[in-house]
Design an enzyme around this catalytic site. Sequence first.
Site, short mmCIF file in Angstrom:
data_model
loop_
_atom_site.label_atom_id
_atom_site.label_comp_id
_atom_site.label_asym_id
_atom_site.label_seq_id
_atom_site.Cartn_x
_atom_site.Cartn_y
_atom_site.Cartn_z
CG HIS A 5 -2.05 0.86 1.27
ND1 HIS A 5 -2.44 1.63 0.20
CD2 HIS A 5 -2.92 1.17 2.28
CE1 HIS A 5 -3.49 2.38 0.56
NE2 HIS A 5 -3.80 2.11 1.82
CG HIS A 25 -4.11 0.85 -8.48
ND1 HIS A 25 -5.47 0.81 -8.26
CD2 HIS A 25 -3.59 1.66 -7.53
CE1 HIS A 25 -5.74 1.58 -7.22
NE2 HIS A 25 -4.64 2.09 -6.76
CG ASP A 47 3.22 4.35 -4.06
OD1 ASP A 47 3.25 5.44 -3.47
OD2 ASP A 47 2.43 3.43 -3.78
#
Length: 422
Positions: A261, A301, A357
């Site tokens: 996460h 994702h 990210d």
Amino acid sequence: MPDTITITDDRTGKAVTVPITNGVFPASAVAQLDPSLYIYDPAYMQTAACKSSITYLDGDAGVLRYRGYPIEQLAEKSTYLEVAYLLLNGELPDKAQLATWSDEVTHHTFIHENMRKRFVDGFHYDAHPMGMFVSAVAALGTFYNDAKNIHDKDSRDKQILRLVAKAPTVAAMCYRFSAGLPFVYPDNEISFPANFLQMMWKVGEYEIDPRLERAMDVLFILHADHEQNCGTTAMRVVGSSHVDPYSACAAAASALYGPLHGGANEAVIRMLTEIGHVDNVPAFIESVKSGTGSRLMGFGHRVYKNFDPRATIIKKTAYDVFEVTGKNPLLDIALKLEEVALADDYFISRKLYPNVDFYSGLIYQAMGFPVAMFTVLFAIPRTVGWLAHWQELLDDKDQKISRPRQMYTGEGTRNYVDLGDR
Ligand code: ACO
């Protein structure tokens, strides 16, 4: 004719027809067929756990909107505090509302001296800043006993204000402790992102480059909310027990800490550092594909199966930051990884694209943040998203304490056997 679905129980022949609203039908249809029948849905892949009017995601089209406003417009034109107001209140503030909200946030940035002198000083010298952040958020709640009055709107608003305002102070405090540096008090005269940057690094006449201040604000906007992700789900599940919001936020922050996460941006930098050179990229990609290496961190994702719109904005922001800081030497490796992966059938067929990210860590590192702070940087703005969902949860008459069932796969009844007979 409204969309409906009919579910038939083949054991009894009984059929139930229920409406489909926005692509979702009520699980109560299953209970109508047979109250002892449950749906097996590990990781809630096919479950809509709540109704929400905060954030809209279309994973196939790469769309992200807060309260209807496209993330691209918010990232370009608004500020984090404006977005925070929007998420919490449903509408963008007018001038006076924004001025009041900004003033209130600015004047709640201080934390109790005991938090700093006694609580944080008790951590081991090498404590991870995100572990400290999680604990500090929970501890903060003990300073505000009124936080338990969650059904009182004034009290709720006050805790929301405190958490949004104090998150950067707590974050900077955790960093300064882990770096062995003295605490820097908040400055009520400067912007939210500038205040955070100053609390991180103030040394003498520290001057914040406005481009870095803006980049920080954009990163805060992009991370402010993301629908029912793991951390927000933790917030809702824990909040459904009617615990105070500090404890629920600490639970959400714990979820965010995980490498699948919010911890992924930290993992990206470690991965890029290990790869070490663009020439090593093809071999690394092969190791990902064969399963002998790690996953390609910062890729993939659960919802976005085309592209992550935040990644597109972040990539542009990265170049804005590098104009000030100079290029992060890991950028070339990241670009090469992206190029090779996006042309490779393994990643194409699994719809794996760079996520938020992939580039955020490069920016943070170029700005001088240590890798261990990356998830904390995510937690600061996500705090407002958690709180918007918490508020929505408490106002939702459909909601009760979260309590799923299970598919029991253990033993049937057995009789206890005395120790001597075993
Ligand atoms: N690298 C290589 N293969 C991957 C990756 C990856 N990053 N992500 C998924 N896959 C593969 C899986 O091995 C699986 O392949 P298989 O069908 O051959 O078994 C397939 O793609 C589907 O993967 P799942 O794990 O089932 O996908 P899920 O939706 O559960 O996972 C997740 C999503 C956790 C984000 C995953 O893509 C991942 O681990 N990515 C790397 C970590 C990361 O970047 N996390 C940040 C997410 S964004 C955020 O939280 C802010």
